[in-house]
Scaffold this active site. Structure first.
Site, PDB file in Angstrom:
ATOM      1  N   THR A  21      33.471  25.029  27.470  1.00 55.33           N
ATOM      2  CA  THR A  21      32.786  26.204  26.937  1.00 55.33           C
ATOM      3  C   THR A  21      32.247  27.118  28.036  1.00 55.33           C
ATOM      4  O   THR A  21      32.115  26.724  29.191  1.00 55.33           O
ATOM      5  CB  THR A  21      31.610  25.791  26.036  1.00 55.33           C
ATOM      6  N   ASP A  22      31.912  28.321  27.611  1.00 50.76           N
ATOM      7  CA  ASP A  22      31.243  29.266  28.505  1.00 50.76           C
ATOM      8  C   ASP A  22      29.730  29.084  28.364  1.00 50.76           C
ATOM      9  O   ASP A  22      29.268  28.165  27.677  1.00 50.76           O
ATOM     10  CB  ASP A  22      31.684  30.701  28.206  1.00 50.76           C
ATOM     11  N   ALA A  23      28.956  29.956  28.962  1.00 49.39           N
ATOM     12  CA  ALA A  23      27.497  29.829  28.944  1.00 49.39           C
ATOM     13  C   ALA A  23      26.919  29.909  27.531  1.00 49.39           C
ATOM     14  O   ALA A  23      25.830  29.394  27.279  1.00 49.39           O
ATOM     15  CB  ALA A  23      26.867  30.910  29.828  1.00 49.39           C
ATOM     16  N   ILE A  26      30.683  28.686  23.630  1.00 46.02           N
ATOM     17  CA  ILE A  26      31.945  29.041  22.967  1.00 46.02           C
ATOM     18  C   ILE A  26      33.100  28.595  23.855  1.00 46.02           C
ATOM     19  O   ILE A  26      33.046  28.758  25.077  1.00 46.02           O
ATOM     20  CB  ILE A  26      32.023  30.581  22.766  1.00 46.02           C
TER      21      ILE A  26
END
Length: 148
Positions: A21-23, A26
């Site tokens: 995931t990103d920050a 997601i």
């Protein structure tokens, strides 16, 4: 010879981890390609072909082209259902149709098509898909064995 085929459904289950995931929690878009790669590998394994054994026989499958469309995000801890269906079988390549769905609500998150070429491991030059592999893919697609 180019055969258009409809493969029997195959799916690989996986979970979204923090590293995917990103920050914002997601799934980062490129990681869907990783999930789909794993599903194609597991499809081969389900047919009785480990990629490590294929390399020993001077054979690799490499992605020739990839097309992906993103519909909805997967999030941290989601369990995913990733399909890998062969829709076209050629002399030296396969075309897969793939989807990534969330298990809980079956929402379509990402879908795509991938052409995977068969090449020699030592030179990366195209080679014909071995008959045993062609027969295995044809059988799950409901086609008669090659040569019939």
């Amino acid at each position: 010879m180019r055969a258009q085929i409809e493969a029997q459904p195959f799916a690989h289950r996986c979970r979204v981890y923090y590293e995917d995931t990103d920050a914002g929690g997601i799934v980062y878009y490129v990681n869907y390609l990783k999930f789909m790669e794993r599903a194609r590998t597991e499809r081969l394994r389900e047919l009785g072909f480990a990629q490590s054994a294929l390399v020993a026989e001077d054979l690799l499958f490499v992605v020739h082209s990839a097309e992906a469309r993103y519909h909805a995000p997967a999030k941290l801890d989601d369990e995913l259902f990733v399909t890998a269906d062969v829709i076209e079988l050629n002399r030296a390549s396969l075309r897969f149709r793939q989807q990534v769905r969330r298990v809980t609500d079956k929402a379509l998150l990402c879908e795509g098509q991938f052409v995977v070429a068969c090449v020699r491991a030592d030179s990366l030059k195209p080679r014909a898909i071995p008959e045993a592999l062609r027969t295995a893919f044809a059988s799950v697609a409901g086609l008669p064995p090659a040569g019939e």
